[in-house]
Write an enzyme that holds these catalytic residues in place. Structure first.
Site, PDB file in Angstrom:
ATOM      1  N   GLY A   1      -8.060 -42.671   2.686  1.00  0.00           N
ATOM      2  CA  GLY A   1      -8.037 -42.769   1.219  1.00  0.00           C
ATOM      3  C   GLY A   1      -9.408 -42.377   0.688  1.00  0.00           C
ATOM      4  O   GLY A   1     -10.055 -41.474   1.215  1.00  0.00           O
ATOM      5  N   ARG A   2      -9.838 -43.090  -0.366  1.00  0.00           N
ATOM      6  CA  ARG A   2     -11.121 -42.752  -0.992  1.00  0.00           C
ATOM      7  C   ARG A   2     -12.275 -42.842   0.004  1.00  0.00           C
ATOM      8  O   ARG A   2     -13.020 -41.876   0.204  1.00  0.00           O
ATOM      9  CB  ARG A   2     -11.377 -43.709  -2.174  1.00  0.00           C
ATOM     10  CG  ARG A   2     -10.521 -43.414  -3.391  1.00  0.00           C
ATOM     11  CD  ARG A   2     -10.721 -44.489  -4.438  1.00  0.00           C
ATOM     12  NE  ARG A   2     -10.232 -45.771  -3.958  1.00  0.00           N
ATOM     13  CZ  ARG A   2      -9.228 -46.448  -4.507  1.00  0.00           C
ATOM     14  NH1 ARG A   2      -8.624 -45.989  -5.577  1.00  0.00           N
ATOM     15  NH2 ARG A   2      -8.836 -47.593  -3.997  1.00  0.00           N
ATOM     16  N   ILE A   3     -12.433 -44.003   0.632  1.00  0.00           N
ATOM     17  CA  ILE A   3     -13.606 -44.201   1.501  1.00  0.00           C
ATOM     18  C   ILE A   3     -13.455 -43.398   2.795  1.00  0.00           C
ATOM     19  O   ILE A   3     -14.381 -42.682   3.193  1.00  0.00           O
ATOM     20  CB  ILE A   3     -13.810 -45.710   1.802  1.00  0.00           C
ATOM     21  CG1 ILE A   3     -14.115 -46.456   0.496  1.00  0.00           C
ATOM     22  CG2 ILE A   3     -14.939 -45.911   2.814  1.00  0.00           C
ATOM     23  CD1 ILE A   3     -14.100 -47.976   0.607  1.00  0.00           C
TER      24      ILE A   3
ATOM     25  N   THR B   1     -15.420 -51.160   8.633  1.00  0.00           N
ATOM     26  CA  THR B   1     -15.984 -51.614   7.350  1.00  0.00           C
ATOM     27  C   THR B   1     -14.853 -51.893   6.367  1.00  0.00           C
ATOM     28  O   THR B   1     -15.068 -51.887   5.162  1.00  0.00           O
ATOM     29  CB  THR B   1     -16.933 -50.550   6.743  1.00  0.00           C
ATOM     30  OG1 THR B   1     -16.202 -49.326   6.573  1.00  0.00           O
ATOM     31  CG2 THR B   1     -18.157 -50.299   7.603  1.00  0.00           C
TER      32      THR B   1
ATOM     33  N   ARG C   1     -11.469 -54.481   6.460  1.00  0.00           N
ATOM     34  CA  ARG C   1     -11.290 -55.924   6.368  1.00  0.00           C
ATOM     35  C   ARG C   1     -11.157 -56.474   7.785  1.00  0.00           C
ATOM     36  O   ARG C   1     -10.561 -55.826   8.656  1.00  0.00           O
ATOM     37  CB  ARG C   1     -10.023 -56.283   5.567  1.00  0.00           C
ATOM     38  CG  ARG C   1     -10.163 -56.160   4.057  1.00  0.00           C
ATOM     39  CD  ARG C   1     -11.069 -57.231   3.453  1.00  0.00           C
ATOM     40  NE  ARG C   1     -11.162 -57.113   2.003  1.00  0.00           N
ATOM     41  CZ  ARG C   1     -12.093 -56.434   1.337  1.00  0.00           C
ATOM     42  NH1 ARG C   1     -13.046 -55.801   1.997  1.00  0.00           N
ATOM     43  NH2 ARG C   1     -12.096 -56.406   0.019  1.00  0.00           N
TER      44      ARG C   1
ATOM     45  N   GLU D   1     -14.397 -64.789   8.206  1.00  0.00           N
ATOM     46  CA  GLU D   1     -15.757 -64.812   7.655  1.00  0.00           C
ATOM     47  C   GLU D   1     -16.089 -66.175   7.062  1.00  0.00           C
ATOM     48  O   GLU D   1     -15.222 -66.742   6.381  1.00  0.00           O
ATOM     49  CB  GLU D   1     -15.885 -63.740   6.557  1.00  0.00           C
ATOM     50  CG  GLU D   1     -15.897 -62.360   7.148  1.00  0.00           C
ATOM     51  CD  GLU D   1     -15.975 -61.250   6.096  1.00  0.00           C
ATOM     52  OE1 GLU D   1     -16.385 -61.532   4.953  1.00  0.00           O
ATOM     53  OE2 GLU D   1     -15.635 -60.119   6.446  1.00  0.00           O
TER      54      GLU D   1
ATOM     55  N   HIS E   1     -20.871 -58.212   5.889  1.00  0.00           N
ATOM     56  CA  HIS E   1     -19.994 -57.692   4.828  1.00  0.00           C
ATOM     57  C   HIS E   1     -20.836 -57.103   3.683  1.00  0.00           C
ATOM     58  O   HIS E   1     -20.734 -57.537   2.532  1.00  0.00           O
ATOM     59  CB  HIS E   1     -19.056 -58.798   4.322  1.00  0.00           C
ATOM     60  CG  HIS E   1     -17.838 -58.260   3.627  1.00  0.00           C
ATOM     61  ND1 HIS E   1     -16.608 -58.913   3.620  1.00  0.00           N
ATOM     62  CD2 HIS E   1     -17.639 -57.114   2.916  1.00  0.00           C
ATOM     63  CE1 HIS E   1     -15.738 -58.200   2.927  1.00  0.00           C
ATOM     64  NE2 HIS E   1     -16.339 -57.104   2.493  1.00  0.00           N
ATOM     65  N   ILE E   2     -21.646 -56.105   4.033  1.00  0.00           N
ATOM     66  CA  ILE E   2     -22.583 -55.555   3.041  1.00  0.00           C
ATOM     67  C   ILE E   2     -22.381 -54.062   2.779  1.00  0.00           C
ATOM     68  O   ILE E   2     -23.262 -53.410   2.219  1.00  0.00           O
ATOM     69  CB  ILE E   2     -24.058 -55.795   3.461  1.00  0.00           C
ATOM     70  CG1 ILE E   2     -24.332 -55.210   4.869  1.00  0.00           C
ATOM     71  CG2 ILE E   2     -24.415 -57.262   3.401  1.00  0.00           C
ATOM     72  CD1 ILE E   2     -25.821 -55.104   5.191  1.00  0.00           C
ATOM     73  N   ALA E   3     -21.220 -53.516   3.185  1.00  0.00           N
ATOM     74  CA  ALA E   3     -21.058 -52.059   3.074  1.00  0.00           C
ATOM     75  C   ALA E   3     -21.196 -51.553   1.636  1.00  0.00           C
ATOM     76  O   ALA E   3     -21.604 -50.419   1.412  1.00  0.00           O
ATOM     77  CB  ALA E   3     -19.727 -51.630   3.667  1.00  0.00           C
TER      78      ALA E   3
END
Ligand code: NAD
Length: 326
Positions: free
Chosen positions: A160-162, A242, A244, A273, A291-293
């Site tokens: 998709g987008r990423i 990156t 879930r 998490e 969880h900092i992408a």
């Protein structure tokens, strides 16, 4: 003049969006807790005022009980592109509008994913620890050998987008070949990168030197990467996640890394998490980040603005720009 309109924000976020809401004259209440509200705390906080809208985070569980605690709220605006923390069916039953913040974080997460691929294959984190521990005694011809990426195959799960942006950067910047699995083919990606489509994950997992996961968390993607699928990856392959945490069976991943089923992994998101599967963080061939992408100043600030814009649209009777539909 809109002071009667009340908005609850479940945690402190960059102020750009909060300022937009205040400029509309809305009364904005931000949770004062330094951390995630428990479900009970969230429900209690929502019962304090008849809130018209809620700005929530991916760490909040938003379900029928929470909607019941905010009977006046017409919109829950999630400060994230993913919305697996929200019970969409319950929202639909109550006619509550759900929005997210897509697009703005695409390039940020794509850059971060590339950083993980590079750090993992060049063993940057592992060798940094080595130097800090005082173990560096001089140049060695065979110390910390990594792998070259030019001509290697990057397998994207979820183009998709990423996923598409990661593929484009790897193709143009690193000279990697691209293969991908998605529920639908992406002709724009194929035109831009010569990517080859697979209609099942197995073909990608078998052939890729690096596998990068970019599917949303859905029933159909839970444990998409499990013991059986890890077993068909090359022993020399790397896994990067990156997306879930629940998309990867983390215990199976730990075993696969311990047994040399795959060579290494870079993980930004975890099944439970902030807890990590036992054994994960002690493996040398793993990079773990909290969880900092999407965590750049600019992007987190824009996410705040987008969440606010979605709320404003709903409260002004318009269709919000980022409406999530079931
Ligand atoms: P997107 O909707 O543009 O892309 C997701 C792609 O996955 C789509 O092409 C879709 O067709 C595909 N897909 C859906 N179900 C599938 C399945 N069962 N099998 C294969 N492919 C499937 O979403 P995006 O903006 O690229 O974001 C992807 C995910 O990244 C988000 O849902 C979010 O969970 C995660 N994310 C994580 C962070 C982070 O901080 N680590 C930041 C942003 C987004």
């Amino acid at each position: 003049m809109n002071e009667q309109v009340k908005i609850f924000v479940t945690r402190r976020i960059p102020l750009a969006g909060i300022t937009m809401l205040k400029e509309k004259g809305y009364g904005v209440v931000m949770s004062e807790k330094d951390g995630v509200l428990t479900k009970e705390e969230l429900k209690s906080a929502l019962l304090v005022e008849p809130y018209d809208a809620v700005l929530c985070l991916l760490t909040d569980t938003i379900d029928a009980e929470v909607f019941a605690a905010a009977p006046h709220a017409r919109v829950f605006a999630n400060y994230a592109v993913g919305y697996n923390n929200i019970d969409l069916k319950a929202a639909k039953e109550k006619n509550i509008i759900i929005t997210n913040t897509p697009g703005v974080l695409t390039e940020t997460v794509a850059e971060y994913t590339l950083a993980m691929i590079m750090a993992l294959t060049k063993r940057i984190v592992e060798s940094d620890s080595y130097v800090r521990a005082g173990k560096f005694k001089g140049w060695e011809p065979e110390s910390f050998l990594g792998v070259d990426l030019r001509g290697k195959t990057l397998g994207i799960l979820g183009a998709g987008r990423i996923g598409s942006q990661v593929a484009e950067r790897a193709y143009r910047g690193l000279g990697m070949d691209i293969i991908y699995y998605d529920v639908k083919a992406n002709s724009a990606l194929e035109a831009a990168t010569n990517a080859i489509f697979h209609d099942a994950p197995e073909g990608v997992l078998k052939a890729a030197d690096v596998v990068s996961v970019h599917v949303p968390l859905l029933d159909s993607t839970k444990h998409l990467i499990n013991k059986e699928r890890l077993a068909i990856m090359k022993p020399s392959a790397y896994l990067v996640n990156t997306s879930r945490g629940l998309v990867v069976d983390e215990a199976a991943l730990v075993t696969a890394l311990q047994e040399g089923t795959i060579k290494g992994a870079a993980i930004d998101v975890f099944e439970n998490e902030p807890a990590l599967a036992p054994g994960l963080a002690t493996l040398p061939n793993v990079i773990v980040t909290p969880h900092i992408a999407s965590a750049t100043e600019g992007t987190r600030s824009k996410m705040s603005e987008i969440a606010a814009a979605n709320i404003i649209a709903v409260l002004e009777g318009q269709t919000p720009p980022n409406l999530v539909t079931v």
